[in-house]
Write a protein that holds these residues in place. Structure first.
Motif, PDB file in Angstrom:
ATOM      1  N   VAL A  24       0.826  -1.210   0.000  1.00 47.57           N
ATOM      2  CA  VAL A  24       0.000   0.000   0.000  1.00 47.57           C
ATOM      3  C   VAL A  24       0.862   1.264   0.000  1.00 47.57           C
ATOM      4  O   VAL A  24       0.544   2.263  -0.659  1.00 47.57           O
ATOM      5  N   SER A  25       1.980   1.234   0.718  1.00 43.97           N
ATOM      6  CA  SER A  25       2.828   2.423   0.850  1.00 43.97           C
ATOM      7  C   SER A  25       3.798   2.595  -0.310  1.00 43.97           C
ATOM      8  O   SER A  25       4.458   3.628  -0.429  1.00 43.97           O
ATOM      9  N   GLY A  26       3.884   1.558  -1.160  1.00 41.35           N
ATOM     10  CA  GLY A  26       4.780   1.653  -2.307  1.00 41.35           C
ATOM     11  C   GLY A  26       6.227   1.367  -1.987  1.00 41.35           C
ATOM     12  O   GLY A  26       7.125   1.747  -2.746  1.00 41.35           O
ATOM     13  N   HIS A  27       6.487   0.676  -0.881  1.00 46.34           N
ATOM     14  CA  HIS A  27       7.851   0.319  -0.501  1.00 46.34           C
ATOM     15  C   HIS A  27       8.067  -1.183  -0.664  1.00 46.34           C
ATOM     16  O   HIS A  27       7.131  -1.975  -0.560  1.00 46.34           O
ATOM     17  N   THR A  28       9.315  -1.563  -0.902  1.00 50.74           N
ATOM     18  CA  THR A  28       9.658  -2.983  -0.890  1.00 50.74           C
ATOM     19  C   THR A  28      10.062  -3.355   0.528  1.00 50.74           C
ATOM     20  O   THR A  28      10.616  -2.541   1.265  1.00 50.74           O
ATOM     21  N   CYS A  29       9.782  -4.598   0.906  1.00 47.83           N
ATOM     22  CA  CYS A  29      10.084  -5.017   2.278  1.00 47.83           C
ATOM     23  C   CYS A  29      11.085  -6.173   2.322  1.00 47.83           C
ATOM     24  O   CYS A  29      11.340  -6.732   3.385  1.00 47.83           O
ATOM     25  N   GLY A  30      11.624  -6.542   1.172  1.00 48.08           N
ATOM     26  CA  GLY A  30      12.615  -7.618   1.170  1.00 48.08           C
ATOM     27  C   GLY A  30      12.046  -8.960   1.547  1.00 48.08           C
ATOM     28  O   GLY A  30      12.754  -9.823   2.077  1.00 48.08           O
ATOM     29  N   PHE A  31      10.744  -9.167   1.271  1.00 41.94           N
ATOM     30  CA  PHE A  31      10.096 -10.432   1.643  1.00 41.94           C
ATOM     31  C   PHE A  31      10.405 -11.473   0.569  1.00 41.94           C
ATOM     32  O   PHE A  31       9.704 -11.603  -0.427  1.00 41.94           O
ATOM     33  N   ALA A  32      11.495 -12.204   0.782  1.00 39.26           N
ATOM     34  CA  ALA A  32      11.970 -13.170  -0.213  1.00 39.26           C
ATOM     35  C   ALA A  32      11.357 -14.540   0.043  1.00 39.26           C
ATOM     36  O   ALA A  32      11.846 -15.322   0.852  1.00 39.26           O
ATOM     37  N   ILE A  33      10.262 -14.822  -0.643  1.00 41.51           N
ATOM     38  CA  ILE A  33       9.628 -16.129  -0.588  1.00 41.51           C
ATOM     39  C   ILE A  33       9.549 -16.639  -2.019  1.00 41.51           C
ATOM     40  O   ILE A  33       9.526 -15.844  -2.968  1.00 41.51           O
ATOM     41  N   HIS A  34       9.542 -17.935  -2.195  1.00 38.10           N
ATOM     42  CA  HIS A  34       9.536 -18.494  -3.553  1.00 38.10           C
ATOM     43  C   HIS A  34       8.337 -17.972  -4.333  1.00 38.10           C
ATOM     44  O   HIS A  34       7.240 -17.807  -3.787  1.00 38.10           O
ATOM     45  N   PRO A 183       1.130 -12.409 -10.546  1.00 40.57           N
ATOM     46  CA  PRO A 183       1.871 -12.940  -9.386  1.00 40.57           C
ATOM     47  C   PRO A 183       3.362 -12.634  -9.425  1.00 40.57           C
ATOM     48  O   PRO A 183       3.964 -12.319  -8.400  1.00 40.57           O
ATOM     49  N   GLY A 184       3.964 -12.721 -10.613  1.00 41.97           N
ATOM     50  CA  GLY A 184       5.390 -12.415 -10.720  1.00 41.97           C
ATOM     51  C   GLY A 184       5.696 -10.973 -10.375  1.00 41.97           C
ATOM     52  O   GLY A 184       6.748 -10.654  -9.791  1.00 41.97           O
ATOM     53  N   GLU A 185       4.773 -10.080 -10.719  1.00 41.05           N
ATOM     54  CA  GLU A 185       4.954  -8.661 -10.392  1.00 41.05           C
ATOM     55  C   GLU A 185       4.814  -8.433  -8.888  1.00 41.05           C
ATOM     56  O   GLU A 185       5.489  -7.563  -8.317  1.00 41.05           O
ATOM     57  N   LEU A 186       3.937  -9.206  -8.244  1.00 42.13           N
ATOM     58  CA  LEU A 186       3.811  -9.107  -6.789  1.00 42.13           C
ATOM     59  C   LEU A 186       5.128  -9.473  -6.109  1.00 42.13           C
ATOM     60  O   LEU A 186       5.540  -8.819  -5.141  1.00 42.13           O
ATOM     61  N   ALA A 187       5.765 -10.518  -6.607  1.00 46.19           N
ATOM     62  CA  ALA A 187       7.052 -10.933  -6.041  1.00 46.19           C
ATOM     63  C   ALA A 187       8.077  -9.810  -6.171  1.00 46.19           C
ATOM     64  O   ALA A 187       8.849  -9.542  -5.242  1.00 46.19           O
ATOM     65  N   GLU A 188       8.089  -9.143  -7.319  1.00 43.19           N
ATOM     66  CA  GLU A 188       9.029  -8.044  -7.521  1.00 43.19           C
ATOM     67  C   GLU A 188       8.707  -6.865  -6.611  1.00 43.19           C
ATOM     68  O   GLU A 188       9.603  -6.198  -6.095  1.00 43.19           O
ATOM     69  N   LEU A 189       7.401  -6.600  -6.402  1.00 39.29           N
ATOM     70  CA  LEU A 189       7.007  -5.518  -5.507  1.00 39.29           C
ATOM     71  C   LEU A 189       7.419  -5.809  -4.067  1.00 39.29           C
ATOM     72  O   LEU A 189       7.778  -4.906  -3.308  1.00 39.29           O
ATOM     73  N   ALA A 190       7.358  -7.084  -3.681  1.00 39.18           N
ATOM     74  CA  ALA A 190       7.687  -7.455  -2.301  1.00 39.18           C
ATOM     75  C   ALA A 190       9.190  -7.458  -2.049  1.00 39.18           C
ATOM     76  O   ALA A 190       9.662  -7.013  -1.004  1.00 39.18           O
ATOM     77  N   VAL A 191       9.946  -7.967  -3.014  1.00 38.22           N
ATOM     78  CA  VAL A 191      11.383  -8.144  -2.815  1.00 38.22           C
ATOM     79  C   VAL A 191      12.181  -6.967  -3.363  1.00 38.22           C
ATOM     80  O   VAL A 191      13.208  -6.581  -2.817  1.00 38.22           O
ATOM     81  N   GLY A 192      11.684  -6.381  -4.458  1.00 36.87           N
ATOM     82  CA  GLY A 192      12.462  -5.359  -5.143  1.00 36.87           C
ATOM     83  C   GLY A 192      13.209  -5.978  -6.307  1.00 36.87           C
ATOM     84  O   GLY A 192      13.359  -7.202  -6.395  1.00 36.87           O
ATOM     85  N   ILE A 193      13.659  -5.171  -7.212  1.00 36.91           N
ATOM     86  CA  ILE A 193      14.363  -5.649  -8.399  1.00 36.91           C
ATOM     87  C   ILE A 193      15.799  -5.160  -8.352  1.00 36.91           C
ATOM     88  O   ILE A 193      16.054  -3.975  -8.197  1.00 36.91           O
ATOM     89  N   CYS A 194      16.722  -6.084  -8.475  1.00 35.63           N
ATOM     90  CA  CYS A 194      18.138  -5.720  -8.507  1.00 35.63           C
ATOM     91  C   CYS A 194      18.582  -5.631  -9.962  1.00 35.63           C
ATOM     92  O   CYS A 194      18.561  -6.639 -10.675  1.00 35.63           O
ATOM     93  N   ASP A 195      18.937  -4.451 -10.399  1.00 36.77           N
ATOM     94  CA  ASP A 195      19.377  -4.299 -11.779  1.00 36.77           C
ATOM     95  C   ASP A 195      20.870  -3.986 -11.858  1.00 36.77           C
ATOM     96  O   ASP A 195      21.348  -3.377 -12.794  1.00 36.77           O
ATOM     97  N   TRP A 196      21.610  -4.419 -10.842  1.00 31.99           N
ATOM     98  CA  TRP A 196      23.058  -4.243 -10.849  1.00 31.99           C
ATOM     99  C   TRP A 196      23.680  -5.221 -11.834  1.00 31.99           C
ATOM    100  O   TRP A 196      23.246  -6.361 -11.962  1.00 31.99           O
ATOM    101  N   SER A 197      24.715  -4.778 -12.491  1.00 34.12           N
ATOM    102  CA  SER A 197      25.493  -5.678 -13.336  1.00 34.12           C
ATOM    103  C   SER A 197      26.575  -6.327 -12.475  1.00 34.12           C
ATOM    104  O   SER A 197      26.873  -5.857 -11.361  1.00 34.12           O
ATOM    105  N   VAL A 198      27.188  -7.375 -12.990  1.00 29.52           N
ATOM    106  CA  VAL A 198      28.268  -8.040 -12.258  1.00 29.52           C
ATOM    107  C   VAL A 198      29.421  -7.067 -12.033  1.00 29.52           C
ATOM    108  O   VAL A 198      30.025  -7.036 -10.955  1.00 29.52           O
TER     109      VAL A 198
END
Length: 251
Positions: A24-34, A183-198
C-alpha cells in the motif's frame, strides 16, 4: 531465528500484514519467498484444477531427485535435458542410465492416486483427488498425476500456514487490487528488483582467503606471502565473476 509452534500463526499474520502495508505504501520489504507462493495465493483460477502453475516442473527446484525419478513417467531424454537446462551430452554424462518408462513398466508400478506422507513417525496415505480415483495410474494419466503429486509434495504440509500469510496480506490489500497485477509482479514488488550488473557488484564484495596460500615452497612472509595472497584473491574473484555471469536476472 526460530518460532515457537504456538506462535507461528501470530508471527505469520504479522509478517503478512507488514507485506500488505509495504504494498500500500509503495515500498519494498525484502520479503523473499519463492514465487510459487504468489502464484498459489493470488491465482485468478477459482480452483486448484485451474491453477496456472506447473507444479511438476517446479518440483525440480524443491526436490531434484524426485523430479528426475518421476520424470520417467512423462518426459523423453530431450525433454528432461531441456527441463534441467542441460545439453544431451551433459545429461548422458550425469544420468547415463536414465530412460523413460514404457506403458507396461508404468502399469507394473501400480501407482495409486494418493500421496504417502509421514505423520508423527507413521505413514499416512493422502488422496490426491477430492473423491479419490479407484483406477491405477497409467501413462495417459501421468501428466495429471504428476501435477497433483508434485503440488502436494511442495505445498501439502505448509499450505495451512501459507493460507494464514495470504489472508493477512488481504486484511490490508483487497483481493480486487491484488488481482490487478500478475503474481510475478507481486514478487518483484515485495522483494524489489536488482538491476546491478556483475561489474557494478564486484567492487562491493570483499573476498577473504581462508587457509594457507601456496607460495611454491617460498617462505610465507613478506613480499612472497603478500603476492601469493593477491594472486589467490584474484583467482577467487575471477571464479565468482564467471559464476555470477552465468546467473539469470531472476537468480
Amino acid at each position: 531465528w526460530s518460532i515457537a509452534p504456538e506462535e507461528t500463526a501470530s508471527v505469520l499474520r504479522a509478517v503478512g500484514r507488514l507485506v500488505g502495508v509495504a504494498f500500500v505504501s509503495g515500498h519494498t520489504c525484502g520479503f523473499a519467498i519463492h514465487t510459487t507462493f504468489w502464484q498459489w495465493a493470488f491465482s485468478r483460477a477459482a480452483d486448484t484444477e485451474g491453477e496456472d502453475s506447473d507444479y511438476f516442473s517446479l518440483l525440480r527446484h524443491f526436490d531434484r531427485a524426485q523430479f528426475i525419478q518421476r520424470a520417467r513417467l512423462l518426459y523423453s531424454r530431450q525433454q528432461l535435458a531441456d527441463a534441467l537446462d542441460m545439453t544431451q551430452d551433459a545429461l548422458a554424462a550425469s544420468l547415463p542410465d536414465w530412460r523413460p518408462l514404457s506403458d507396461v513398466e508404468v502399469s507394473a508400478l501400480e501407482l495409486t492416486w494418493s500421496y504417502d506422507a509421514a505423520v508423527c513417525g507413521a505413514s499416512a496415505s493422502v488422496p490426491l483427488a477430492p473423491l479419490g480415483v479407484a483406477k491405477p495410474v497409467t501413462t495417459a494419466d501421468a501428466k495429471e498425476y504428476l501435477q497433483l503429486w508434485s503440488r502436494h509434495h511442495i505445498l501439502g504440509c505448509v499450505e495451512p500456514l501459507l493460507a494464514i500469510l495470504r489472508d493477512a496480506i488481504l486484511e490490508v490489500v483487497p483481493m480486487a487490487a491484488i488481482l490487478l497485477v500478475e503474481p510475478g509482479e507481486l514478487a518483484e514488488l515485495a522483494v524489489g528488483i536488482c538491476d546491478w550488473s556483475v561489474e557494478e557488484l564486484l567492487p562491493h564484495i570483499e573476498v577473504v582467503v581462508v587457509g594457507e596460500v601456496d607460495c611454491n615452497g617460498l617462505t610465507r612472509t613478506g613480499n612472497n606471502a603478500s603476492h601469493a595472497l593477491k594472486m589467490a584473491t584474484s583467482k577467487l574473484v575471477d571464479w565468482l565473476c564467471d559464476v555470477l555471469n552465468d546467473f539469470s536476472a531472476a537468480q
